[in-house]
Write a protein that holds these residues in place. Structure first.
Motif, short mmCIF file in Angstrom:
data_model
loop_
_atom_site.label_atom_id
_atom_site.label_comp_id
_atom_site.label_asym_id
_atom_site.label_seq_id
_atom_site.Cartn_x
_atom_site.Cartn_y
_atom_site.Cartn_z
N VAL A 75 4.41 -22.90 8.92
CA VAL A 75 3.89 -23.33 7.62
C VAL A 75 4.87 -24.29 6.95
CG1 VAL A 75 3.29 -22.52 5.30
CG2 VAL A 75 2.45 -21.30 7.30
N TYR A 76 6.16 -24.03 7.07
CA TYR A 76 7.18 -24.91 6.49
C TYR A 76 7.15 -26.29 7.15
CZ TYR A 76 11.74 -26.64 5.04
OH TYR A 76 12.76 -27.40 4.52
N ALA A 77 6.97 -26.34 8.45
CA ALA A 77 6.89 -27.63 9.14
C ALA A 77 5.66 -28.40 8.70
CB ALA A 77 6.87 -27.41 10.65
N LEU A 78 4.53 -27.72 8.57
CA LEU A 78 3.30 -28.37 8.12
C LEU A 78 3.44 -28.84 6.67
CD1 LEU A 78 0.41 -29.04 9.05
CD2 LEU A 78 -0.28 -26.85 8.08
N MET A 79 4.05 -28.02 5.84
CA MET A 79 4.27 -28.39 4.45
C MET A 79 5.20 -29.59 4.34
SD MET A 79 5.32 -25.78 1.37
CE MET A 79 6.93 -25.46 2.02
N SER A 80 6.20 -29.68 5.19
CA SER A 80 7.11 -30.81 5.19
C SER A 80 6.41 -32.10 5.61
CB SER A 80 8.30 -30.54 6.12
OG SER A 80 9.06 -29.48 5.63
N VAL A 81 5.48 -31.99 6.54
CA VAL A 81 4.70 -33.17 6.94
C VAL A 81 3.88 -33.68 5.76
CG1 VAL A 81 2.78 -33.93 8.39
CG2 VAL A 81 4.65 -32.64 9.40
N PHE A 82 3.20 -32.77 5.05
CA PHE A 82 2.41 -33.18 3.90
C PHE A 82 3.29 -33.74 2.78
CE2 PHE A 82 -0.94 -30.04 5.38
CZ PHE A 82 -1.74 -31.03 5.91
N ALA A 83 4.47 -33.16 2.59
CA ALA A 83 5.38 -33.68 1.57
C ALA A 83 5.87 -35.07 1.95
CB ALA A 83 6.56 -32.72 1.39
N ILE A 85 4.18 -37.27 3.72
CA ILE A 85 3.06 -38.16 3.48
C ILE A 85 2.93 -38.46 1.98
CG2 ILE A 85 0.54 -38.34 3.58
CD1 ILE A 85 0.72 -36.74 6.22
N ALA A 86 3.11 -37.45 1.15
CA ALA A 86 3.04 -37.65 -0.30
C ALA A 86 4.17 -38.57 -0.77
CB ALA A 86 3.12 -36.31 -1.03
N PHE A 87 5.35 -38.41 -0.19
CA PHE A 87 6.49 -39.26 -0.54
C PHE A 87 6.19 -40.72 -0.19
CE2 PHE A 87 10.47 -41.35 0.64
CZ PHE A 87 11.17 -41.23 -0.55
N LEU A 88 5.64 -40.94 0.98
CA LEU A 88 5.29 -42.30 1.39
C LEU A 88 4.19 -42.88 0.50
CD1 LEU A 88 5.42 -41.97 5.26
CD2 LEU A 88 7.05 -43.15 3.78
N ALA A 89 3.22 -42.06 0.14
CA ALA A 89 2.16 -42.53 -0.75
C ALA A 89 2.70 -42.88 -2.12
CB ALA A 89 1.07 -41.48 -0.86
N MET A 90 3.61 -42.08 -2.63
CA MET A 90 4.22 -42.37 -3.93
C MET A 90 5.05 -43.64 -3.88
SD MET A 90 5.37 -38.60 -5.28
CE MET A 90 6.56 -39.28 -6.40
N SER A 91 5.75 -43.85 -2.79
CA SER A 91 6.61 -45.04 -2.71
C SER A 91 5.79 -46.31 -2.55
CB SER A 91 7.61 -44.89 -1.55
OG SER A 91 6.93 -44.86 -0.32
N THR A 92 4.65 -46.25 -1.87
CA THR A 92 3.84 -47.45 -1.72
C THR A 92 3.03 -47.75 -2.96
OG1 THR A 92 2.07 -46.17 -0.68
CG2 THR A 92 3.66 -47.21 0.78
N ASN A 93 2.65 -46.73 -3.73
CA ASN A 93 1.88 -46.95 -4.97
C ASN A 93 2.75 -47.37 -6.13
OD1 ASN A 93 -0.49 -46.32 -3.73
ND2 ASN A 93 -0.50 -44.20 -4.42
N GLY A 94 4.04 -47.19 -6.03
CA GLY A 94 4.94 -47.55 -7.12
C GLY A 94 4.99 -46.51 -8.21
N THR A 95 4.52 -45.30 -7.94
CA THR A 95 4.55 -44.24 -8.96
C THR A 95 5.87 -43.47 -8.97
OG1 THR A 95 3.52 -42.69 -7.42
CG2 THR A 95 2.06 -43.91 -8.91
N MET A 96 6.75 -43.84 -8.06
CA MET A 96 8.03 -43.16 -7.99
C MET A 96 8.97 -43.71 -9.05
SD MET A 96 10.42 -42.64 -4.61
CE MET A 96 9.01 -42.97 -3.64
N SER A 97 9.86 -42.88 -9.51
CA SER A 97 10.82 -43.30 -10.52
C SER A 97 11.71 -44.41 -10.01
CB SER A 97 11.66 -42.08 -10.95
OG SER A 97 12.71 -42.48 -11.78
N LYS A 98 12.05 -45.33 -10.87
CA LYS A 98 12.94 -46.44 -10.47
C LYS A 98 14.35 -45.95 -10.18
CE LYS A 98 9.85 -49.60 -10.94
NZ LYS A 98 9.23 -50.17 -9.80
N ASN A 99 14.76 -44.84 -10.81
CA ASN A 99 16.09 -44.29 -10.55
C ASN A 99 16.21 -43.73 -9.13
OD1 ASN A 99 16.90 -44.89 -13.14
ND2 ASN A 99 16.29 -42.89 -13.94
#
Length: 101
Positions: A75-83, A85-99
Motif C-alpha cells: 500500500v505504501y508503494a502504491l501510495m508513493s506512486v500516486f503521490a 503523479i500528484a507532484f508531477l501534476a502540481m509542478s506542470t500546472n504551476g500550482t506549486m509554491s514558488k519557494n
C-alpha cells in the motif's frame, strides 16, 4: 527472515530521520508545501508502528505480523506512486509554491 529484518530496519531509520527533520525544521522541511508535509507526517505515523510490527514478527517468527507488514509495504508503494503523479501534476500546472521550486 534476514531480508525482512534488514528492510524494516532501513524503513524505521528513514522514518526516524524524517521525524527528526520535522522536529528540527532541517533539510528543507520548511520549504515543502503543507500537503507534502501532511503526507510525510501521515507516512511516519502509519509507517513506524507497522514497520515495528514487521520487525517483531520477523524476529519472533510470527507470520501474521510479517503479512501485515507486507500489505502495508504494498500500500505504501502504491501510495508513493500516486503521490509522485500528484507532484508531477502540481509542478506542470504551476500550482506549486514558488519557494519549493
Amino acid at each position: 527472515r534476514c531480508g525482512v529484518i534488514t528492510i524494516t530496519c532501513i524503513y524505521i531509520a528513514s522514518f526516524l530521520l524524517s521525524v527528526a527533520n520535522m522536529i528540527t525544521n532541517s533539510l528543507g522541511w520548511q520549504m515543502q508545501s503543507k500537503e507534502w508535509q501532511n503526507y510525510a507526517i501521515f507516512c511516519a505515523v502509519v509507517g513506524l508502528p507497522l514497520c515495528a510490527a514487521g520487525l517483531f514478527g520477523a524476529i519472533k517468527k510470527r507470520q501474521k505480523f510479517v503479512y501485515a507488514y507486507f500489505v502495508y509495504n504494498a500500500v505504501y508503494a502504491l501510495m508513493s506512486v500516486f503521490a509522485s503523479i500528484a507532484f508531477l501534476a502540481m509542478s506542470t500546472n504551476g500550482t506549486m509554491s514558488k519557494n519549493f521550486v
